[in-house]
Every structure is written in structure tokens, then in C-alpha cells.
Motif scaffolding. Structure first.
Motif, PDB file in Angstrom:
ATOM      1  N   VAL A 226       0.639  99.124  38.219  1.00  0.00           N
ATOM      2  CA  VAL A 226       1.509  97.958  38.023  1.00  0.00           C
ATOM      3  C   VAL A 226       2.948  98.362  38.332  1.00  0.00           C
ATOM      4  O   VAL A 226       3.512  99.226  37.660  1.00  0.00           O
ATOM      5  N   PHE A 227       3.533  97.761  39.373  1.00  0.00           N
ATOM      6  CA  PHE A 227       4.935  97.990  39.734  1.00  0.00           C
ATOM      7  C   PHE A 227       5.724  96.754  39.316  1.00  0.00           C
ATOM      8  O   PHE A 227       5.516  95.666  39.861  1.00  0.00           O
ATOM      9  N   THR A 228       6.641  96.909  38.380  1.00  0.00           N
ATOM     10  CA  THR A 228       7.352  95.744  37.824  1.00  0.00           C
ATOM     11  C   THR A 228       8.677  95.465  38.498  1.00  0.00           C
ATOM     12  O   THR A 228       9.246  94.391  38.320  1.00  0.00           O
ATOM     13  N   GLY A 229       9.222  96.445  39.263  1.00  0.00           N
ATOM     14  CA  GLY A 229      10.579  96.313  39.754  1.00  0.00           C
ATOM     15  C   GLY A 229      11.575  96.672  38.663  1.00  0.00           C
ATOM     16  O   GLY A 229      11.208  97.150  37.591  1.00  0.00           O
ATOM     17  N   VAL A 230      12.832  96.415  38.934  1.00  0.00           N
ATOM     18  CA  VAL A 230      13.899  96.773  37.991  1.00  0.00           C
ATOM     19  C   VAL A 230      13.879  95.861  36.771  1.00  0.00           C
ATOM     20  O   VAL A 230      13.693  94.639  36.882  1.00  0.00           O
ATOM     21  N   LYS A 231      14.070  96.444  35.607  1.00  0.00           N
ATOM     22  CA  LYS A 231      14.243  95.697  34.371  1.00  0.00           C
ATOM     23  C   LYS A 231      15.518  96.185  33.688  1.00  0.00           C
ATOM     24  O   LYS A 231      15.843  97.369  33.748  1.00  0.00           O
ATOM     25  N   LYS A 232      16.207  95.262  33.039  1.00  0.00           N
ATOM     26  CA  LYS A 232      17.466  95.618  32.393  1.00  0.00           C
ATOM     27  C   LYS A 232      17.529  95.045  30.986  1.00  0.00           C
ATOM     28  O   LYS A 232      16.830  94.092  30.660  1.00  0.00           O
ATOM     29  N   GLY A 233      18.412  95.621  30.174  1.00  0.00           N
ATOM     30  CA  GLY A 233      18.706  95.081  28.862  1.00  0.00           C
ATOM     31  C   GLY A 233      17.487  94.942  27.972  1.00  0.00           C
ATOM     32  O   GLY A 233      16.658  95.837  27.851  1.00  0.00           O
ATOM     33  N   GLU A 234      17.364  93.784  27.339  1.00  0.00           N
ATOM     34  CA  GLU A 234      16.282  93.534  26.394  1.00  0.00           C
ATOM     35  C   GLU A 234      14.910  93.631  27.053  1.00  0.00           C
ATOM     36  O   GLU A 234      13.959  94.138  26.452  1.00  0.00           O
ATOM     37  N   GLU A 235      14.819  93.173  28.287  1.00  0.00           N
ATOM     38  CA  GLU A 235      13.533  93.224  28.983  1.00  0.00           C
ATOM     39  C   GLU A 235      13.119  94.672  29.249  1.00  0.00           C
ATOM     40  O   GLU A 235      11.945  95.031  29.089  1.00  0.00           O
ATOM     41  N   LEU A 236      14.077  95.512  29.622  1.00  0.00           N
ATOM     42  CA  LEU A 236      13.778  96.923  29.825  1.00  0.00           C
ATOM     43  C   LEU A 236      13.336  97.568  28.515  1.00  0.00           C
ATOM     44  O   LEU A 236      12.335  98.297  28.471  1.00  0.00           O
ATOM     45  N   ALA A 237      14.071  97.293  27.438  1.00  0.00           N
ATOM     46  CA  ALA A 237      13.729  97.864  26.141  1.00  0.00           C
ATOM     47  C   ALA A 237      12.339  97.419  25.692  1.00  0.00           C
ATOM     48  O   ALA A 237      11.579  98.209  25.104  1.00  0.00           O
ATOM     49  N   SER A 238      11.985  96.178  25.971  1.00  0.00           N
ATOM     50  CA  SER A 238      10.662  95.681  25.596  1.00  0.00           C
ATOM     51  C   SER A 238       9.566  96.386  26.381  1.00  0.00           C
ATOM     52  O   SER A 238       8.480  96.652  25.846  1.00  0.00           O
ATOM     53  N   HIS A 239       9.829  96.694  27.649  1.00  0.00           N
ATOM     54  CA  HIS A 239       8.848  97.448  28.436  1.00  0.00           C
ATOM     55  C   HIS A 239       8.678  98.858  27.875  1.00  0.00           C
ATOM     56  O   HIS A 239       7.551  99.341  27.715  1.00  0.00           O
ATOM     57  N   PHE A 240       9.795  99.518  27.601  1.00  0.00           N
ATOM     58  CA  PHE A 240       9.713 100.848  27.001  1.00  0.00           C
ATOM     59  C   PHE A 240       8.843 100.821  25.745  1.00  0.00           C
ATOM     60  O   PHE A 240       7.919 101.627  25.576  1.00  0.00           O
ATOM     61  N   ALA A 241       9.174  99.908  24.839  1.00  0.00           N
ATOM     62  CA  ALA A 241       8.520  99.887  23.525  1.00  0.00           C
ATOM     63  C   ALA A 241       7.039  99.554  23.620  1.00  0.00           C
ATOM     64  O   ALA A 241       6.254  99.935  22.740  1.00  0.00           O
ATOM     65  N   ALA A 242       6.634  98.833  24.674  1.00  0.00           N
ATOM     66  CA  ALA A 242       5.229  98.460  24.819  1.00  0.00           C
ATOM     67  C   ALA A 242       4.362  99.616  25.312  1.00  0.00           C
ATOM     68  O   ALA A 242       3.137  99.572  25.199  1.00  0.00           O
ATOM     69  N   ALA A 243       4.994 100.656  25.859  1.00  0.00           N
ATOM     70  CA  ALA A 243       4.239 101.777  26.415  1.00  0.00           C
ATOM     71  C   ALA A 243       3.643 102.631  25.298  1.00  0.00           C
ATOM     72  O   ALA A 243       4.110 102.627  24.156  1.00  0.00           O
ATOM     73  N   ASP A 244       2.630 103.392  25.653  1.00  0.00           N
ATOM     74  CA  ASP A 244       2.060 104.379  24.736  1.00  0.00           C
ATOM     75  C   ASP A 244       2.623 105.768  24.997  1.00  0.00           C
ATOM     76  O   ASP A 244       2.801 106.557  24.065  1.00  0.00           O
ATOM     77  N   VAL A 245       2.911 106.062  26.266  1.00  0.00           N
ATOM     78  CA  VAL A 245       3.504 107.348  26.644  1.00  0.00           C
ATOM     79  C   VAL A 245       4.432 107.111  27.838  1.00  0.00           C
ATOM     80  O   VAL A 245       4.078 106.372  28.759  1.00  0.00           O
ATOM     81  N   LEU A 246       5.614 107.733  27.804  1.00  0.00           N
ATOM     82  CA  LEU A 246       6.464 107.766  28.987  1.00  0.00           C
ATOM     83  C   LEU A 246       6.145 109.053  29.745  1.00  0.00           C
ATOM     84  O   LEU A 246       6.212 110.147  29.179  1.00  0.00           O
ATOM     85  N   VAL A 247       5.787 108.914  31.008  1.00  0.00           N
ATOM     86  CA  VAL A 247       5.507 110.085  31.841  1.00  0.00           C
ATOM     87  C   VAL A 247       6.722 110.339  32.726  1.00  0.00           C
ATOM     88  O   VAL A 247       7.161 109.457  33.464  1.00  0.00           O
ATOM     89  N   PHE A 248       7.260 111.543  32.620  1.00  0.00           N
ATOM     90  CA  PHE A 248       8.496 111.914  33.322  1.00  0.00           C
ATOM     91  C   PHE A 248       8.169 113.066  34.281  1.00  0.00           C
ATOM     92  O   PHE A 248       8.183 114.238  33.891  1.00  0.00           O
TER      93      PHE A 248
END
Length: 362
Positions: A226-248
Motif C-alpha cells: 500500500v503506497f499512500t503518498g505524502v501525509k502531513k499533520g494529523e493525518e500523518l500522525a494517525s497513520h503512524f499510530a495505526a501501524a504495528d511496527v515502523l520499519v526503518f
């Protein structure tokens, strides 16, 4: 104190450098220090080769000189090594004014990936550029140690922070894809080593949040992602919080602010054991570091979100901004007839290096 920051990376660009500089400017203003940023938005620009989203300023010298003289700064910080950074460096040296710089990006590695230019050439330029500064600010102790081994001088620490009022644990049901959700957030570009994430054999769903020169190509190569494109502000934070793991997956980032943003949302991190992650992630507590990135991602699923959040709360912008302020080299008001400073600049207290010193510092 009137502070000037000169940066080739500035709004409307979206990246860690711009986020850091924007928040630093806001915090300095709150603390009573008028702070001005000169970025490419004040100049005629051209797209950066291979990076069209980044604008490079043209004909910088005369206009930049006029802007600096108009602003009358009491301290000058040069954040980047591009056309504006070069012009500001030249102006400071011509007028005998001290200045500080910061090392945000491993441009030699980025350029080598795109052009094949040897790393030694890129680092020779960066040593020359930063060698004239009173201090060069770096984000982590491991980077400080690495650059010191490459011949860089006057290195001091300036870590990063996270906006815990924006990034905090939220409803996991914001995203509906099958779990677990493994997420990458950042530029979709070759230097981010994003293919290492996309190739992982993982259960659930892989999600990429961000834009960049590789987006179209990778989205076609990996249709299951799933490629969402750029997210900013509240929408970006909501994407972060919905994840189970951030892979870096990056091997080249000097810090990796998205790791702190994820942890502030209660999301653990999976990364390689390289500079950046080794300074930010507490292995086995706020994430896992492993040369086997898939193993790190799967192990991170078991970590406590509350411990991730508690750790991120230690990285506050007011504290980090005070560190920046302490590192600055104020322009002396006592100068000789040629405008040169007559009193030496005392360097800040030496900062010790070592594993996880960044965590202890914060």
C-alpha cells in the motif's frame, strides 16, 4: 539574540531537515530570540538533478549579502552545504564573522548511489565546507565519532526531538488493512534503501507513506504494498499510530526523526544496527536492531507500546533547542578595522562519545 539560519532545505519541502529547522525556529522565537530563515523560496531556483522536488537557489551571492546585512543577525547558522550554504559561508569569511554549521545528510553516499562519484571526493568537499565553521553540530554521538575519524573538527552534539502533542497513540482502526501493519515513512528514494523493506517476507500488510523519485516505479513493482503518498499533520500522525511496527531500512540517515515520531505514537521500530538507529532505539525495549530486518520487524511486534511512548517523551523540543542555542557562535561586537573578531570564541564543554550517550543526554 537575533539568529539567522541559512538552509538550502526549506518549506515547502517535506523532510527531516525542514521539520527540525522549522521547529527550532519556533522554539527560539518562544524563548525570545528573533530567528530568521533564508531558504530557496527567496530566490529564483532550478530543480535539483535526480531530485526535482528539491529546489536549488540561483544567483545567491548578491541577494544573500543584502538579506544578511538587512537582518543584522547576532549569530549565523548554516544548515546545509548547497548553493545558499556556500554563499553564506563566503559572506561570513569575507566579513570575518564566526558561524556554525550542521551535518544533516550523508550527501557523499547519496551522490555515489546516483552517479558513482567516490565517497572520498564528497567527504573532501564536506571537510572543506565545515572546516571553516566555529562548530559543526551533529545529531548523535556515533555520527560525531564517525566524522571525527574522517577528519572533521569542532564537532558538537545537537540531537533531535519530537512533537508529542501531535504524535501520540491513537485508534489502531484508522487503517483497515490486514494486520500486522508494517510501515515505512519517508522519502521514496534510493538512498533510503526502501527495497530492503519491500522485499521482506512478512505477514499482514506493508505500507509506504511518502513521496519521492522512486514512487511510481516501486508501486508498480510491488502491487501488494500500500503506497499512500505524502501525509502531513494529523493525518500523518494517525497513520503512524495505526501501524504495528515502523520499519526503518536506511543505512545512511544521520538520525531518522520518523523513528521518534513512531515511538511517540506507541509504535516500536525495526532497523539495522547502524548509526542513527543505534543512537535512537533501545534494542529490545523500543525496537529491535538486527542485520536480519525481517527478524527485527517480527520481534518488534512483542514490545510494549507504553515504553515506546515514555521513551519518546524524553526528547523535548525546548531542551534540544537550548542545546542548539548553546552551540551557536555569537558575532562579536568588538571588531577591528577590517570587521574581524578580536576576541576568540570559546568552544562549548566537550561532549563525551559512547554507546547510547544520546539517550543519557536527553
Amino acid at each position: 539574540m537575533r539568529i539567522l539560519i541559512v538552509s538550502d532545505a526549506w518549506r515547502p519541502q517535506t523532510n527531516g531537515v525542514v521539520t527540525t529547522l522549522s521547529r527550532t525556529q519556533n522554539e527560539l522565537e518562544k524563548a525570545g530570540h528573533p530567528t530568521f530563515v533564508i531558504g530557496p523560496d527567496r530566490f529564483r531556483t532550478i530543480p535539483c538533478p535526480t531530485y526535482p522536488e528539491i529546489s536549488l537557489a540561483l544567483n545567491t551571492n548578491s541577494k544573500l549579502s543584502h538579506l544578511i546585512e538587512e537582518l543584522q543577525p547576532q549569530a549565523i547558522h548554516i544548515a546545509t552545504e548547497g548553493p545558499l550554504g556556500l554563499a553564506a559561508r563566503k559572506w561570513c569569511l569575507r566579513h570575518g564573522h564566526p558561524f556554525t554549521t550542521s551535518f544533516h545528510t550523508r550527501f557523499p553516499e547519496y551522490i555515489k548511489l546516483r552517479t558513482g562519484l567516490p565517497l572520498g571526493v564528497g567527504y573532501r568537499y564536506l571537510r572543506w565546507f565545515h572546516g571553516a565553521s566555529a562548530r559543526t553540530m551533529v545529531a548523535t554521538h556515533s555520527l560525531q565519532k564517525e566524522l571525527s575519524s574522517k577528519g572533521f573538527k569542532n564537532l558538537v552534539l545537537w540531537p533531535r526531538a519530537v512533537d508529542t502533542h501531535l504524535f501520540y497513540p491513537r485508534d489502531k482502526n484508522f487503517l483497515k488493512q490486514p494486520r500486522p501493519l508494517f510501515m515505512y515513512v519517508g522519502r521514496v528514494a534510493v538512498e533510503k534503501n526502501i527495497r530492503a523493506f519491500l522485499r521482506l517476507q512478512l505477514p499482514g500488510t506493508k505500507i509506504v507513506v511518502g513521496d519521492g523519485p522512486q514512487l511510481d516505479k516501486l508501486s508498480k513493482e510491488y502491487p501488494e504494498v500500500v503506497f499512500t503518498g505524502v501525509k502531513k499533520g494529523e493525518e500523518l500522525a494517525s497513520h503512524f499510530a495505526a501501524a504495528d511496527v515502523l520499519v526503518f531500512p536506511s543505512h545512511t540517515d544521520t538520525f531518522g526523526l520518523v523513528m521518534l515520531e513512531a515511538m511517540a505514537c506507541g509504535v516500536p521500530v525495526a532497523a539495522y544496527p547502524v548509526p542513527g538507529p543505534i543512537d535512537v532505539v533501545i534494542n529490545g525495549e523500543t525496537g529491535y536492531l538486527n542485520e536480519d530486518l525481517a527478524a527485527a520487524a517480527l520481534s518488534a511486534l512483542s514490545l510494549d507500546p507504553h515504553r515506546c511512548r515514555a521513551y519518546a517523551e524524553k526528547f523535548t523540543w525546548p531542551a534540544i533547542t537550548q542545546q542548539f542555542l548553546h552551540n551557536l557562535a555569537p558575532i562579536s561586537t568588538q571588531q577591528d578595522g577590517k570587521g574581524r573578531e578580536t576576541s576568540p570564541i570559546s568552544p562549548p564543554t566537550e561532549q563525551k562519545s559512547g554507546s547510547h550517550q544520546l539517550k543519557q543526554h536527553i
